[in-house]
Write an enzyme that holds these catalytic residues in place. Sequence first.
Site, PDB file in Angstrom:
ATOM      1  N   ASN A  13       0.842  -1.285  -0.104  1.00 59.11           N
ATOM      2  CA  ASN A  13      -0.194  -0.101   0.128  1.00 59.11           C
ATOM      3  C   ASN A  13       0.827   1.256   0.121  1.00 59.11           C
ATOM      4  O   ASN A  13       1.399   1.539   1.126  1.00 59.11           O
ATOM      5  CB  ASN A  13      -0.957   0.094   1.153  1.00 59.11           C
ATOM      6  N   TRP A  14       0.919   1.914  -1.265  1.00 60.30           N
ATOM      7  CA  TRP A  14       1.962   3.091  -1.382  1.00 60.30           C
ATOM      8  C   TRP A  14       1.405   4.066  -0.648  1.00 60.30           C
ATOM      9  O   TRP A  14       1.998   5.210  -0.663  1.00 60.30           O
ATOM     10  CB  TRP A  14       1.965   3.327  -2.725  1.00 60.30           C
ATOM     11  N   LYS A  15       0.304   4.302  -0.160  1.00 56.19           N
ATOM     12  CA  LYS A  15      -0.761   5.430   0.446  1.00 56.19           C
ATOM     13  C   LYS A  15      -0.590   6.657  -0.435  1.00 56.19           C
ATOM     14  O   LYS A  15      -0.462   6.291  -1.652  1.00 56.19           O
ATOM     15  CB  LYS A  15      -0.114   5.487   1.676  1.00 56.19           C
ATOM     16  N   HIS A  99      -9.617   0.295   5.164  1.00 52.18           N
ATOM     17  CA  HIS A  99      -8.134   0.769   5.857  1.00 52.18           C
ATOM     18  C   HIS A  99      -8.400   1.761   6.818  1.00 52.18           C
ATOM     19  O   HIS A  99      -9.122   2.586   7.139  1.00 52.18           O
ATOM     20  CB  HIS A  99      -7.464   1.330   4.922  1.00 52.18           C
ATOM     21  N   GLU A 171      -5.010  -5.365  10.857  1.00 51.73           N
ATOM     22  CA  GLU A 171      -3.870  -4.262  11.147  1.00 51.73           C
ATOM     23  C   GLU A 171      -4.392  -3.489  12.382  1.00 51.73           C
ATOM     24  O   GLU A 171      -5.108  -2.713  12.549  1.00 51.73           O
ATOM     25  CB  GLU A 171      -4.076  -3.366  10.040  1.00 51.73           C
ATOM     26  N   SER A 217       3.374  -1.955  10.574  1.00 53.76           N
ATOM     27  CA  SER A 217       5.173  -1.898  10.635  1.00 53.76           C
ATOM     28  C   SER A 217       5.823  -3.331  10.330  1.00 53.76           C
ATOM     29  O   SER A 217       6.883  -3.500  11.064  1.00 53.76           O
ATOM     30  CB  SER A 217       5.414  -1.393  12.018  1.00 53.76           C
ATOM     31  N   GLY A 238       2.748  -1.075   4.184  1.00 52.06           N
ATOM     32  CA  GLY A 238       2.789   0.239   3.953  1.00 52.06           C
ATOM     33  C   GLY A 238       4.238   0.802   3.678  1.00 52.06           C
ATOM     34  O   GLY A 238       4.764   0.573   2.657  1.00 52.06           O
ATOM     35  N   GLY A 239       4.703   1.391   4.885  1.00 54.94           N
ATOM     36  CA  GLY A 239       5.998   2.075   4.688  1.00 54.94           C
ATOM     37  C   GLY A 239       7.190   1.299   3.815  1.00 54.94           C
ATOM     38  O   GLY A 239       7.898   1.617   2.792  1.00 54.94           O
TER      39      GLY A 239
HETATM   40  C1  PEP Z   1      -0.763  -0.018   6.020  1.00 54.60           C
HETATM   41  O1  PEP Z   1      -0.808   1.016   5.234  1.00 54.60           O
HETATM   42  O2  PEP Z   1      -1.578  -0.857   5.860  1.00 54.60           O
HETATM   43  C2  PEP Z   1       0.456  -0.409   6.770  1.00 54.60           C
HETATM   44  C3  PEP Z   1       0.287  -1.474   7.585  1.00 54.60           C
HETATM   45  O3  PEP Z   1       1.570   0.472   7.064  1.00 54.60           O
HETATM   46  P1  PEP Z   1       2.972   0.237   7.733  1.00 54.60           P
HETATM   47  O4  PEP Z   1       3.517  -0.972   7.229  1.00 54.60           O
HETATM   48  O5  PEP Z   1       3.632   1.663   7.312  1.00 54.60           O
HETATM   49  O6  PEP Z   1       2.545   0.164   9.277  1.00 54.60           O
END
Ligand code: PEP
Length: 261
Positions: A13-15, A99, A171, A217, A238-239
Amino acid sequence: MSTGDRKPFVGGNWKMNTDSEGARALIGGVGGIGGGDAEVVVYPPFPYLREVAADISSQGSRVVLGAQDFRHEPNGAMTGCVSIDMLKDCSVSSVLTGHSERRHVIGETDSLINAKTKAALDAGMQVVLCIGELLEQREAGQTDAVNERQLRAGLEGVDEGSLDRVVIAYEPVWAIGTGKTATSADAQDAHAKIRSVLASMYSKEAAGKMRILYGGSVKPGNAEELFSMPDIDGGLIGGASLNAEDFGAIVSATRASIKRG
Ligand code: PEP
């Protein structure tokens, strides 16, 4: 529970990140992965969908294209929104619903998330339905109750025949983008309870076939331990999905979930 039927899944997920050049560089870096032992889907921002789709196709990549959001109604008077038909026109075949940033920042309700989930499934899309508790809910011992409520509400009216296109992403909100991760034991416990709720909503057999992802994370250093848990079938990232090398390492870590089958 036998897990042999569940193909590991990793979503990136590039957000609301990157630009045209960055999007192309990222898909160039991850284009060679996916399609074998793991299903890999990337969710770029809307403006880059077409160029990412073109690069996926020209690279002969088996990475699948997804979208982070959409409006659940047909094309028409809805200023600023993007319909499912428009996404299909851009070669998108997977979408996220529920989300935490859309629930808790934008204010999407369970009923809107359910409407989106059903509309996307009716249109033949794959849906990754995200659920998870806030920190205060966790501290109040409400994790399983929150997950069950979001699961039942999100899937209301979804029949068992569509479940092969539904993926659940657990999540915990306090773990998203914070560098804090649920322990593999806590995550496994939540996933096992989610699977038992799915079994009570549908059937044990149907629940046993569904992929339940962990998100929050996930990094190359913790992915393998999380993915080796019996009810964790991959991750929503995400990140770390913004770094092709890290994302590739996380996809490689899904071999931990294949071995147990
Ligand atoms: C997400 O955006 O769904 C996510 C889990 O982000 P991150 O991996 O940055 O915590």
